[in-house]
Design an enzyme around this catalytic site. Structure first.
Site, PDB file in Angstrom:
ATOM      1  N   LEU A   1     -48.918  -8.075 -16.757  1.00  0.00           N
ATOM      2  CA  LEU A   1     -47.910  -7.028 -16.876  1.00  0.00           C
ATOM      3  C   LEU A   1     -46.943  -7.067 -15.696  1.00  0.00           C
ATOM      4  O   LEU A   1     -47.348  -7.247 -14.554  1.00  0.00           O
ATOM      5  CB  LEU A   1     -48.602  -5.659 -16.922  1.00  0.00           C
ATOM      6  CG  LEU A   1     -47.696  -4.427 -16.878  1.00  0.00           C
ATOM      7  CD1 LEU A   1     -46.917  -4.288 -18.178  1.00  0.00           C
ATOM      8  CD2 LEU A   1     -48.515  -3.164 -16.616  1.00  0.00           C
TER       9      LEU A   1
ATOM     10  N   HIS B   1     -46.524  15.901  -7.684  1.00  0.00           N
ATOM     11  CA  HIS B   1     -46.252  14.476  -7.462  1.00  0.00           C
ATOM     12  C   HIS B   1     -47.520  13.751  -7.010  1.00  0.00           C
ATOM     13  O   HIS B   1     -47.797  12.636  -7.456  1.00  0.00           O
ATOM     14  CB  HIS B   1     -45.149  14.304  -6.414  1.00  0.00           C
ATOM     15  CG  HIS B   1     -43.832  14.899  -6.814  1.00  0.00           C
ATOM     16  ND1 HIS B   1     -43.273  14.699  -8.064  1.00  0.00           N
ATOM     17  CD2 HIS B   1     -42.959  15.694  -6.132  1.00  0.00           C
ATOM     18  CE1 HIS B   1     -42.110  15.337  -8.128  1.00  0.00           C
ATOM     19  NE2 HIS B   1     -41.908  15.949  -6.974  1.00  0.00           N
TER      20      HIS B   1
ATOM     21  N   ASP C   1     -42.006  13.053 -16.629  1.00  0.00           N
ATOM     22  CA  ASP C   1     -41.476  14.391 -16.396  1.00  0.00           C
ATOM     23  C   ASP C   1     -42.587  15.448 -16.377  1.00  0.00           C
ATOM     24  O   ASP C   1     -43.580  15.331 -17.105  1.00  0.00           O
ATOM     25  CB  ASP C   1     -40.464  14.737 -17.498  1.00  0.00           C
ATOM     26  CG  ASP C   1     -39.587  15.921 -17.119  1.00  0.00           C
ATOM     27  OD1 ASP C   1     -39.486  16.221 -15.917  1.00  0.00           O
ATOM     28  OD2 ASP C   1     -39.019  16.541 -18.028  1.00  0.00           O
TER      29      ASP C   1
END
Length: 246
Positions: free
Chosen positions: A130, A36, A19
């Protein structure tokens, strides 16, 4: 700070609500899309940080079902950024032995996004480090509704009895089937809410809210701090402290 982390007590699954991109851009006097674009380094940092430690799953809340209500120009810019980022980050994923996967209503994404995602997942599917999960066109309510529909169809077809429906069956019906529930959820930007993110999977997650850091400023030391905070908490899962000692 990284050296203080107990590698035997890592969260297996970390989820992140990224956020603050819009607020970060506004502080720079720029459009939201600028925020962004500048968040890509943060994604790389948290991904590399989790891979270095040996975290098993990292889920990033990339685009929610509610985000479709944003202005069209912002959605279009986000989708183009997503395509470009996936394409450019494949070498980094390969270098860090990261496998890419997605959850969400992927069919609602533009064709070029789906194509790039499919190719990236194909190229990284043999990586066994991962597992980086992008939550795209996703929300917790959507996930629960889809699982409910799936189970209802099985009952309607006579392959499942209502008495067979339990937590395990429901978990296997969610988009995250085969993925551990979230141990640690990190949210940047200071807001104290989970914003319709993985409602079932967050049931016993430890929440770590970073008050004064917007997502484009997130770096590995912030990840270390969150994991250290997680390791200093007592996870009781409904039990008492005394029961855990026994």
């Amino acid at each position: 700070m990284k050296e203080l982390i107990d590698l035997s007590n890592l969260p297996r699954h970390i989820a992140v609500i990224m956020d603050g991109n819009g607020r970060w851009a506004k502080r720079q006097g720029a459009a939201r899309v600028f925020g962004h674009r500048n968040a890509i380094k943060s994604v790389r940092e948290v991904t590399e940080g989790c891979a270095e430690l040996g975290v098993k799953y990292l889920t990033l809340y990339t685009f929610s079902t509610e985000n479709w209500a944003r202005p069209k120009y912002e959605i279009d810019a986000l989708m183009q950024l997503l395509v470009h980022t996936i394409r450019s980050e494949i070498p980094t994923l390969m270098e860090n032995n990261v496998r890419l996967s997605t959850i969400g209503s992927i069919d609602t994404l533009p064709g070029d996004c789906r194509s790039e995602l499919s190719e990236a997942m194909r190229m990284t599917e043999q990586n066994d480090g991962l597992n980086l999960i992008l939550a795209l066109s996703y929300s917790g309510k959507w996930d629960i509704l889809e699982a409910t529909r799936k189970i209802a169809r099985q009952v309607e077809q006579g392959t499942l009895s209502p008495d067979q429906i339990d937590e395990e069956l429901f978990s296997h019906s969610l988009a995250t089937d085969g993925i551990d529930d979230v141990d640690l959820m990190i949210r940047t930007g200071g807001d104290h809410r989970i914003s319709n993110f993985m409602l079932w999977q967050l049931a016993y997650a430890e929440l770590y809210i970073i008050e004064n850091v917007l997502w484009p400023d997130f770096r590995k030391p912030h990840l270390w701090e969150a994991i250290l905070a997680y390791q200093n908490r007592e996870r009781r899962f409904g039990k008492t402290s005394e029961q855990l000692v026994k």
